[in-house]
Design an enzyme around this catalytic site. Structure first.
Site, PDB file in Angstrom:
ATOM      1  N   ASP A   1      -3.736   4.555  -6.462  1.00  0.00           N
ATOM      2  CA  ASP A   1      -2.471   4.543  -7.210  1.00  0.00           C
ATOM      3  C   ASP A   1      -2.635   5.198  -8.580  1.00  0.00           C
ATOM      4  O   ASP A   1      -2.235   4.636  -9.608  1.00  0.00           O
ATOM      5  CB  ASP A   1      -1.973   3.101  -7.393  1.00  0.00           C
ATOM      6  CG  ASP A   1      -2.060   2.271  -6.127  1.00  0.00           C
ATOM      7  OD1 ASP A   1      -1.761   2.815  -5.052  1.00  0.00           O
ATOM      8  OD2 ASP A   1      -2.434   1.082  -6.210  1.00  0.00           O
TER       9      ASP A   1
ATOM     10  N   GLU B   1       7.577   3.156  -1.386  1.00  0.00           N
ATOM     11  CA  GLU B   1       6.948   2.636  -2.601  1.00  0.00           C
ATOM     12  C   GLU B   1       6.356   3.786  -3.407  1.00  0.00           C
ATOM     13  O   GLU B   1       6.457   4.948  -3.029  1.00  0.00           O
ATOM     14  CB  GLU B   1       5.862   1.615  -2.247  1.00  0.00           C
ATOM     15  CG  GLU B   1       4.676   2.208  -1.494  1.00  0.00           C
ATOM     16  CD  GLU B   1       3.627   1.171  -1.119  1.00  0.00           C
ATOM     17  OE1 GLU B   1       3.915  -0.044  -1.168  1.00  0.00           O
ATOM     18  OE2 GLU B   1       2.492   1.575  -0.762  1.00  0.00           O
TER      19      GLU B   1
END
Length: 314
Positions: free
Chosen positions: A15, A195
């Site tokens: 991420d 997401e």
């Protein structure tokens, strides 16, 4: 896909988020394999982030809502202060509790965010008290927005993408609107997931890259795009790619690419993302630490849209 595999820029950092500040420095943060802290590093060059010393700026609580699975931090400089958005759950003996994530914000008034005190500004309150994560923020024509992923209790699946205006860096204002829900086959493998939104402005358009499906080799990226003069709160303004724009490519050994951010170096756009270098994973993919940070130069199509098929890895 016209890219060739090279070594990751930073190993075991998922991420990944890179922010280039007005001081010319690059700031990097990402999920660490232990999911127990937030680190920030900086460098005067993008590739220099590889060897930059990470500084722990915040650690999870021993108990309560901020005590488990610290995910996907992002660092931003807003209104003269530094802010970090991240998701956290609570320590629990049940799997459900460990994934009861909400979005939280940290604030630091120091000029250098690797120093100073990080104050907890609390939870970003959305429409529902449900699973929420992956908040990112952007400004457009004088208005600041938040984009994030959340579970709607009335929609089957794990998370959709939402947009809202912000009253300040930790408070939403007005209604929130859903921009995307998992609907295509490539968005619902393993889990029904949208997401990891990342905003990209270019050539009169506003784009939102996002990630879909389970966090194994099926993880991939889609793209939403709207004209810059459109009503961003009208879901019809946003066009979603019908196919993934970036996905596993076994020919070069790149598996499950996704959860990206955008930055620039030497006047060129750069996409930062994580991926694995192997397909088979033992156990839960979330606890396999080998999601590594990669970076690639981003090219453009004739219409000004990003050409994810011509990435050049750094």
């Amino acid at each position: 896909m016209a890219i060739s595999l090279s070594k990751p820029i930073i190993e075991q950092r998922a991420d990944p988020w890179v922010y280039k500040h007005t001081d010319g420095m690059y700031y990097f943060t990402a999920s660490v394999p232990e999911y127990d802290r937030i680190e920030v590093r900086r460098s005067d060059s993008l590739l220099g982030l590889r060897d930059a010393e990470p500084v722990v700026v915040w650690r999870r609580h021993e108990s309560g809502p901020l005590s488990a699975n610290i995910w996907a931090p992002e660092i931003h400089y807003l209104e003269g202060k530094w802010y970090i958005y991240f998701a956290a759950a609570r320590t629990s003996e049940t799997k459900e509790g460990l994934f009861d994530h909400r979005i939280y914000v940290l604030e630091n008034a120091a000029a250098n965010p690797l120093t100073g005190e990080w104050a907890e500004k609390g939870q970003v309150r959305t429409r529902w008290e449900t699973f929420a994560l992956d908040a990112t923020t952007f400004e457009h024509r004088g208005t600041r927005y938040l984009v994030w992923a959340q579970k709607d209790p009335d929609i089957a699946g794990n998370s959709n993408l939402y947009l809202a205006k912000m009253a300040n860096p930790w408070t939403l204002e007005g209604e929130q609107v859903m921009l995307s829900t998992p609907e295509f086959d490539w968005e619902i493998i393993g889990f029904r997931v949208n997401e990891g939104p990342a905003v990209l402005k270019h050539a009169g358009k506003i784009g939102i890259a996002f990630s879909a499906s389970a966090t194994d080799a099926n993880y991939c990226m889609g793209y939403l795009e709207a004209p810059e003069d459109a009503d961003l709160f009208d879901p019809q303004s946003w066009v979603k790619s019908s196919q993934p724009v970036f996905r596993t490519d076994e020919s070069i050994g790149l598996y499950g690419p996704g959860h990206n951010s955008f930055t620039e170096a030497d006047g060129e756009a750069v996409m930062v993302f994580h991926a694995r270098t192997y397909k088979e994973i033992a156990g839960d993919p979330l606890y396999d630490p080998n999601r590594h940070t990669f970076m690639a130069k981003l090219r453009w199509k004739p219409d000004g849209s990003p050409n994810f098929g011509s990435l050049e890895l750094l």
